[in-house]
Motif scaffolding. Structure first.
Motif, short mmCIF file in Angstrom:
data_model
loop_
_atom_site.label_atom_id
_atom_site.label_comp_id
_atom_site.label_asym_id
_atom_site.label_seq_id
_atom_site.Cartn_x
_atom_site.Cartn_y
_atom_site.Cartn_z
N TRP A 220 5.63 -69.63 -69.47
CA TRP A 220 4.92 -69.02 -70.58
C TRP A 220 3.64 -68.33 -70.11
O TRP A 220 3.30 -67.24 -70.58
CB TRP A 220 4.59 -70.05 -71.65
CG TRP A 220 3.75 -69.49 -72.76
CD1 TRP A 220 2.47 -69.80 -73.07
CD2 TRP A 220 4.14 -68.47 -73.70
NE1 TRP A 220 2.02 -69.04 -74.13
CE2 TRP A 220 3.03 -68.24 -74.54
CE3 TRP A 220 5.31 -67.76 -73.90
CZ2 TRP A 220 3.06 -67.29 -75.55
CZ3 TRP A 220 5.36 -66.82 -74.91
CH2 TRP A 220 4.25 -66.59 -75.74
N GLN A 221 2.96 -68.93 -69.17
CA GLN A 221 1.75 -68.30 -68.61
C GLN A 221 2.11 -66.97 -67.95
O GLN A 221 1.37 -65.99 -68.07
CB GLN A 221 1.09 -69.24 -67.60
CG GLN A 221 0.44 -70.47 -68.24
CD GLN A 221 -0.10 -71.45 -67.20
OE1 GLN A 221 0.01 -71.22 -66.01
NE2 GLN A 221 -0.69 -72.53 -67.68
N ALA A 222 3.25 -66.93 -67.27
CA ALA A 222 3.70 -65.70 -66.64
C ALA A 222 4.03 -64.64 -67.70
O ALA A 222 3.75 -63.45 -67.52
CB ALA A 222 4.92 -65.96 -65.75
N VAL A 223 4.62 -65.08 -68.80
CA VAL A 223 4.94 -64.15 -69.89
C VAL A 223 3.67 -63.57 -70.48
O VAL A 223 3.53 -62.35 -70.68
CB VAL A 223 5.76 -64.86 -70.99
CG1 VAL A 223 5.90 -63.97 -72.22
CG2 VAL A 223 7.14 -65.23 -70.47
N THR A 224 2.69 -64.43 -70.77
CA THR A 224 1.43 -63.93 -71.36
C THR A 224 0.69 -63.01 -70.40
O THR A 224 0.07 -62.04 -70.82
CB THR A 224 0.53 -65.11 -71.78
OG1 THR A 224 0.29 -65.97 -70.64
CG2 THR A 224 1.17 -65.93 -72.88
N ALA A 225 0.75 -63.33 -69.09
CA ALA A 225 0.13 -62.45 -68.11
C ALA A 225 0.81 -61.09 -68.11
O ALA A 225 0.15 -60.04 -68.03
CB ALA A 225 0.20 -63.09 -66.72
N GLY A 226 2.14 -61.10 -68.23
CA GLY A 226 2.88 -59.84 -68.28
C GLY A 226 2.56 -59.05 -69.53
O GLY A 226 2.43 -57.82 -69.48
N LEU A 227 2.41 -59.73 -70.65
CA LEU A 227 2.04 -59.05 -71.90
C LEU A 227 0.66 -58.45 -71.80
O LEU A 227 0.41 -57.33 -72.26
CB LEU A 227 2.11 -60.03 -73.07
CG LEU A 227 3.49 -60.52 -73.48
CD1 LEU A 227 3.37 -61.62 -74.52
CD2 LEU A 227 4.33 -59.37 -74.02
N GLY A 228 -0.25 -59.20 -71.15
CA GLY A 228 -1.61 -58.68 -70.98
C GLY A 228 -1.64 -57.46 -70.08
O GLY A 228 -2.33 -56.48 -70.38
N ALA A 229 -0.85 -57.50 -69.03
CA ALA A 229 -0.79 -56.36 -68.11
C ALA A 229 -0.20 -55.15 -68.81
O ALA A 229 -0.65 -54.02 -68.64
CB ALA A 229 0.01 -56.72 -66.88
N ALA A 230 0.84 -55.39 -69.63
CA ALA A 230 1.46 -54.29 -70.35
C ALA A 230 0.49 -53.68 -71.36
O ALA A 230 0.43 -52.46 -71.53
CB ALA A 230 2.73 -54.77 -71.05
N GLY A 231 -0.28 -54.56 -72.01
CA GLY A 231 -1.26 -54.06 -72.98
C GLY A 231 -2.34 -53.26 -72.32
O GLY A 231 -2.75 -52.20 -72.84
N ALA A 232 -2.78 -53.74 -71.17
CA ALA A 232 -3.83 -53.02 -70.45
C ALA A 232 -3.32 -51.66 -69.98
O ALA A 232 -4.03 -50.66 -69.99
CB ALA A 232 -4.30 -53.85 -69.26
N GLY A 233 -2.04 -51.64 -69.57
CA GLY A 233 -1.47 -50.37 -69.11
C GLY A 233 -1.38 -49.37 -70.24
O GLY A 233 -1.59 -48.19 -70.04
#
Length: 233
Positions: A220-233
Motif C-alpha cells: 500500500w505504501q508503494a501504491v500511495t507513493a506511485g499515486l503521489g508521483a503520478a499527481g506530481a507529474g
C-alpha cells in the motif's frame, strides 16, 4: 466503513477511504494474482499495479457496488499482461482455439470434481491445485477466472483477447483434462476424489499462502507513493 461509501469518498479524493478499499479487498486480489501467476512475488507486484491503476481511474467506475468485480478484472488483466510479456500463452493445439466441439459440455460454474473432505485436507488440496497449475496457461487462466472469480465467458474473452467460443473450448478441454488427471491420481495413490463439489472452493488462498500483514502494508505504501508521483507529474 461500507465498501460503497468508501468508493464514493475515494472518488472525491479521500485517501483514508482509498486505503479502506484496499484493506477490504487486497487479500482477494492477491489470491487471484497468486493463482494466476503461481509466484508470491509476482502476485504482490500485481497487487501494487492493480491498485495503482484502479485508484488512478476510479472516476471511471459508475457503480460503487461493482468495485469488487471491477478490481478483480483489473488484476486479471494485469496478470495476463505479465504472462504475455514473459512469453506464455502459446497455444498447445489448434483444437483449443477453435469454436467447434465446445457445445457438448459447456462448463457449469457449480460443477466440480472433489468431495468436501478434499477441500479441507491440505495435502489433497495441494495435489489437485498442482493439477490446475499444470494445465496449459490459457486453460489454467480460464479455469481460475471462471470458477474462482466467477468471471463470465464474455469477460474472460475480453481479457484473453479471443472469441467466447474459444473460451468455452478452453474451459471444456481443461475440465476434461482435470477429470482425467484426478482419476489417474486416484489410481496411483489409491484415494477417492472424483465427485461433485465446486472447484472454486479449492482456489482461494489458505492462511499459510497469504503474506504477512506487513507485506500488504508495504504494498500500500508503494501504491500511495506511485499515486503521489503520478499527481506530481
Amino acid at each position: 466503513m461500507e465498501l460503497t461509501e468508501a468508493v464514493r469518498l475515494a472518488q472525491e479524493g479521500d485517501r483514508q477511504a482509498a486505503e479502506e478499499l484496499y484493506r477490504q479487498t487486497c487479500q482477494r486480489v492477491y489470491a487471484l494474482a497468486l493463482r494466476l501467476t503461481n509466484n508470491p512475488d509476482r502476485a504482490m507486484d500485481a497487487v501494487q499495479e492493480t491498485y495503482l491503476s484502479a485508484l488512478q481511474h476510479l472516476d471511471n467506475l459508475r457503480s460503487p457496488e461493482a468495485f469488487p468485480s471491477w478490481i478483480l478484472q483489473i488484476a486479471a488483466n494485469c496478470c495476463h499482461r505479465i504472462h504475455r510479456q514473459e512469453g506464455h500463452y502459446v497455444s498447445v493445439s489448434g483444437k483449443e482455439d477453435g469454436d467447434s466441439g465446445f457445445l457438448e459440455a459447456i462448463p457449469d460454474p457449480d460443477e466440480g470434481i472433489l468431495p468436501e473432505s478434499a477441500v479441507e485436507h491440505e495435502e489433497t488440496r495441494r495435489l489437485v491445485l498442482g493439477l490446475v497449475q499444470d494445465l496449459p496457461d490459457t486453460q489454467r487462466e480460464c479455469v481460475i477466472l471462471f470458477y474462482f472469480s466467477r468471471f463470465t465467458v464474455e469477460e474472460i474473452a475480453q481479457i484473453q483477447n479471443c472469441s467466447t467460443g474459444t473460451v468455452k473450448s478452453r474451459l471444456n478441454y481443461a475440465r476434461k483434462k482435470l477429470k482425467t488427471d484426478v482419476l489417474a491420481l486416484e489410481s496411483r495413490d489409491g484415494i477417492r476424489l472424483h465427485t461433485l463439489v465446486p472447484i472454486g472452493l479449492l482456489l482461494p488462498c489458505v492462511g499459510s499462502e497469504l503474506p504477512a500483514a506487513t507485506a500488504f502494508a508495504e504494498a500500500w505504501q508503494a501504491v500511495t507513493a506511485g499515486l503521489g508521483a503520478a499527481g506530481a507529474g
